[in-house]
Design a protein around this motif. Structure first.
Motif, PDB file in Angstrom:
ATOM      1  N   GLU A  58       0.839  -1.201   0.000  1.00 24.69           N
ATOM      2  CA  GLU A  58       0.000   0.000   0.000  1.00 24.69           C
ATOM      3  C   GLU A  58       0.870   1.245   0.000  1.00 24.69           C
ATOM      4  OE1 GLU A  58      -3.970   0.439   1.935  1.00 24.69           O
ATOM      5  OE2 GLU A  58      -3.117  -1.052   3.301  1.00 24.69           O
ATOM      6  N   ASP A  59       0.332   2.302  -0.623  1.00 29.80           N
ATOM      7  CA  ASP A  59       0.994   3.601  -0.695  1.00 29.80           C
ATOM      8  C   ASP A  59      -0.131   4.630  -0.610  1.00 29.80           C
ATOM      9  OD1 ASP A  59       2.225   5.978  -1.515  1.00 29.80           O
ATOM     10  OD2 ASP A  59       3.426   5.008  -3.056  1.00 29.80           O
ATOM     11  N   TYR A  60      -0.203   5.397   0.484  1.00 38.43           N
ATOM     12  CA  TYR A  60      -1.354   6.266   0.689  1.00 38.43           C
ATOM     13  C   TYR A  60      -1.024   7.455   1.594  1.00 38.43           C
ATOM     14  CZ  TYR A  60      -1.561   3.323   4.870  1.00 38.43           C
ATOM     15  OH  TYR A  60      -1.247   2.647   6.013  1.00 38.43           O
ATOM     16  N   ILE A  61      -1.951   8.407   1.621  1.00 41.23           N
ATOM     17  CA  ILE A  61      -1.857   9.575   2.490  1.00 41.23           C
ATOM     18  C   ILE A  61      -2.878   9.396   3.614  1.00 41.23           C
ATOM     19  CG2 ILE A  61      -2.184  12.090   2.665  1.00 41.23           C
ATOM     20  CD1 ILE A  61       0.183  11.375   0.891  1.00 41.23           C
ATOM     21  N   GLN A  62      -2.468   9.705   4.838  1.00 36.28           N
ATOM     22  CA  GLN A  62      -3.405   9.707   5.960  1.00 36.28           C
ATOM     23  C   GLN A  62      -3.177  10.975   6.774  1.00 36.28           C
ATOM     24  OE1 GLN A  62      -2.355   6.012   7.902  1.00 36.28           O
ATOM     25  NE2 GLN A  62      -0.942   7.019   9.292  1.00 36.28           N
ATOM     26  N   ILE A  63      -4.243  11.447   7.399  1.00 36.18           N
ATOM     27  CA  ILE A  63      -4.150  12.618   8.265  1.00 36.18           C
ATOM     28  C   ILE A  63      -4.554  12.199   9.664  1.00 36.18           C
ATOM     29  CG2 ILE A  63      -4.955  14.966   8.720  1.00 36.18           C
ATOM     30  CD1 ILE A  63      -5.580  15.174   5.706  1.00 36.18           C
ATOM     31  N   CYS A  67      -8.729  20.397  20.244  1.00 32.02           N
ATOM     32  CA  CYS A  67      -8.863  19.777  18.926  1.00 32.02           C
ATOM     33  C   CYS A  67      -8.264  20.641  17.832  1.00 32.02           C
ATOM     34  CB  CYS A  67     -10.340  19.565  18.588  1.00 32.02           C
ATOM     35  SG  CYS A  67     -11.318  18.764  19.845  1.00 32.02           S
ATOM     36  N   GLY A  68      -8.165  20.056  16.653  1.00 37.49           N
ATOM     37  CA  GLY A  68      -7.837  20.811  15.462  1.00 37.49           C
ATOM     38  C   GLY A  68      -6.399  20.715  14.999  1.00 37.49           C
ATOM     39  N   TYR A  69      -5.561  19.987  15.712  1.00 35.66           N
ATOM     40  CA  TYR A  69      -4.165  19.838  15.326  1.00 35.66           C
ATOM     41  C   TYR A  69      -4.010  18.578  14.480  1.00 35.66           C
ATOM     42  CZ  TYR A  69      -3.726  23.081  19.177  1.00 35.66           C
ATOM     43  OH  TYR A  69      -3.872  24.150  20.015  1.00 35.66           O
ATOM     44  N   TYR A  70      -3.210  18.678  13.413  1.00 37.63           N
ATOM     45  CA  TYR A  70      -3.077  17.491  12.582  1.00 37.63           C
ATOM     46  C   TYR A  70      -1.662  17.293  12.062  1.00 37.63           C
ATOM     47  CZ  TYR A  70      -3.092  20.449   8.426  1.00 37.63           C
ATOM     48  OH  TYR A  70      -2.768  21.384   7.483  1.00 37.63           O
ATOM     49  N   LEU A  71      -1.410  16.062  11.653  1.00 33.18           N
ATOM     50  CA  LEU A  71      -0.153  15.636  11.073  1.00 33.18           C
ATOM     51  C   LEU A  71      -0.500  14.839   9.821  1.00 33.18           C
ATOM     52  CD1 LEU A  71       2.852  14.061  12.882  1.00 33.18           C
ATOM     53  CD2 LEU A  71       1.744  12.775  11.077  1.00 33.18           C
ATOM     54  N   MET A  72       0.128  15.150   8.693  1.00 36.86           N
ATOM     55  CA  MET A  72      -0.133  14.418   7.459  1.00 36.86           C
ATOM     56  C   MET A  72       1.019  13.446   7.197  1.00 36.86           C
ATOM     57  SD  MET A  72      -0.967  15.592   3.519  1.00 36.86           S
ATOM     58  CE  MET A  72      -1.145  17.234   4.037  1.00 36.86           C
ATOM     59  N   THR A  73       0.659  12.210   6.870  1.00 33.84           N
ATOM     60  CA  THR A  73       1.649  11.161   6.637  1.00 33.84           C
ATOM     61  C   THR A  73       1.461  10.561   5.249  1.00 33.84           C
ATOM     62  OG1 THR A  73       1.743  10.581   8.984  1.00 33.84           O
ATOM     63  CG2 THR A  73       2.489   8.910   7.429  1.00 33.84           C
ATOM     64  N   SER A 107       6.327  -0.085   7.839  1.00 34.51           N
ATOM     65  CA  SER A 107       5.702   1.136   7.337  1.00 34.51           C
ATOM     66  C   SER A 107       6.765   2.219   7.287  1.00 34.51           C
ATOM     67  CB  SER A 107       4.555   1.585   8.242  1.00 34.51           C
ATOM     68  OG  SER A 107       3.513   0.641   8.216  1.00 34.51           O
ATOM     69  N   LEU A 108       6.887   2.846   6.136  1.00 37.61           N
ATOM     70  CA  LEU A 108       7.785   3.977   5.947  1.00 37.61           C
ATOM     71  C   LEU A 108       6.926   5.215   5.852  1.00 37.61           C
ATOM     72  CD1 LEU A 108      10.066   2.221   3.377  1.00 37.61           C
ATOM     73  CD2 LEU A 108      10.738   2.922   5.676  1.00 37.61           C
ATOM     74  N   ASP A 109       7.172   6.179   6.735  1.00 38.66           N
ATOM     75  CA  ASP A 109       6.342   7.371   6.838  1.00 38.66           C
ATOM     76  C   ASP A 109       7.135   8.639   6.562  1.00 38.66           C
ATOM     77  OD1 ASP A 109       4.271   5.718   7.655  1.00 38.66           O
ATOM     78  OD2 ASP A 109       4.460   6.223   9.775  1.00 38.66           O
ATOM     79  N   GLU A 110       6.576   9.473   5.699  1.00 40.31           N
ATOM     80  CA  GLU A 110       7.034  10.852   5.552  1.00 40.31           C
ATOM     81  C   GLU A 110       5.974  11.698   6.233  1.00 40.31           C
ATOM     82  OE1 GLU A 110       8.528  13.827   2.048  1.00 40.31           O
ATOM     83  OE2 GLU A 110       6.686  12.718   1.678  1.00 40.31           O
ATOM     84  N   ASN A 111       6.331  12.342   7.342  1.00 42.70           N
ATOM     85  CA  ASN A 111       5.384  13.095   8.170  1.00 42.70           C
ATOM     86  C   ASN A 111       5.597  14.589   8.025  1.00 42.70           C
ATOM     87  OD1 ASN A 111       4.383  10.661   9.613  1.00 42.70           O
ATOM     88  ND2 ASN A 111       6.489  10.591  10.327  1.00 42.70           N
ATOM     89  N   LYS A 112       4.487  15.321   7.906  1.00 38.56           N
ATOM     90  CA  LYS A 112       4.543  16.786   7.809  1.00 38.56           C
ATOM     91  C   LYS A 112       3.645  17.379   8.883  1.00 38.56           C
ATOM     92  CE  LYS A 112       5.372  16.643   2.864  1.00 38.56           C
ATOM     93  NZ  LYS A 112       4.924  17.012   1.523  1.00 38.56           N
ATOM     94  N   TYR A 113       4.246  18.266   9.718  1.00 41.94           N
ATOM     95  CA  TYR A 113       3.505  18.905  10.809  1.00 41.94           C
ATOM     96  C   TYR A 113       4.262  20.141  11.273  1.00 41.94           C
ATOM     97  CZ  TYR A 113       6.960  16.228  13.486  1.00 41.94           C
ATOM     98  OH  TYR A 113       8.127  15.701  13.971  1.00 41.94           O
TER      99      TYR A 113
END
Length: 190
Positions: free
Chosen positions: A30-35, A113-119, A132-138
């Motif tokens: 799998e290769d996907y974006i999650q928040i 609430c309201g804080y997020y991290l995109m992976t 799992s290899l994660d590129e995280n942006k926050y």
């Protein structure tokens, strides 16, 4: 769904992240974006709880993580966007996780609430675990993380070490969780 999470994880650099992806390209499942939307409460730090809503492909999950003797107890339920919005607007929600929090005297109206991290996540299955290899942006930060989630701690750990050693990586202990790295970055910006 209740699940015992046992994982080994380390932070890596971008070059190593790309090298591992290229090495295992044929095995990627799998290769996907999650928040991850993080929910904070003063009691969570004291009790070592982690609470989030995860969005993946317009699907939402609510997850409460609590300490276990080995690993972390992870309780996850599916929710829809309207429930997510109710949570963010501090409206009463009734489900097994919020009912548990109410019994623990954790008031939903006090959730921050309201804080997020995109992976950007890439999953690669192995015999004893899921890499799992994660590129995280926050908070203006980008980091790279390698996680290996296992069912068998002993065999999974041995396989994890075999995988990371071929990339000249070492493991002493798990790096800070995404939640804790996020909190640390948030404190710097406040």
């Amino acid at each position: 769904m209740k699940h015992l999470e046992i994982e080994y994880k380390i932070l890596i650099d971008k070059e190593t992240y790309e090298l591992i992806i290229n090495t295992y390209r044929e095995k990627i499942s799998e290769d996907y974006i999650q928040i991850n939307y993080y929910l904070f409460h003063p009691e969570f730090n004291k009790r070592k709880y982690s609470f989030r809503i995860r969005q993946k492909n317009n699907h939402y999950e609510l997850t409460l993580k609590t300490p276990a003797k080995l690993g972390i107890n992870e309780n996850t339920i599916d929710i829809d966007e309207s429930i997510k919005n109710r949570i963010f607007n501090h409206q009463k929600v009734s489900n097994q996780i919020f009912d548990f929090l109410a019994k623990e005297q954790i008031d939903y109206r006090e959730l921050e609430c309201g804080y997020y991290l995109m992976t950007h996540r890439i999953d690669i299955p192995f015999q004893y675990g899921l890499l799992s290899l994660d590129e995280n942006k926050y908070n203006g930060i980008i980091d790279y993380e390698l996680e290996f989630e296992v069912n068998d701690p002993k065999k999974g750990y041995e396989e994890f070490l075999t995988i990371i050693h071929q990339f000249n990586l070492n493991y002493k202990e798990n790096c800070l969780s995404k939640t804790n790295r996020f909190k640390k970055a948030l404190k710097k910006h406040r």
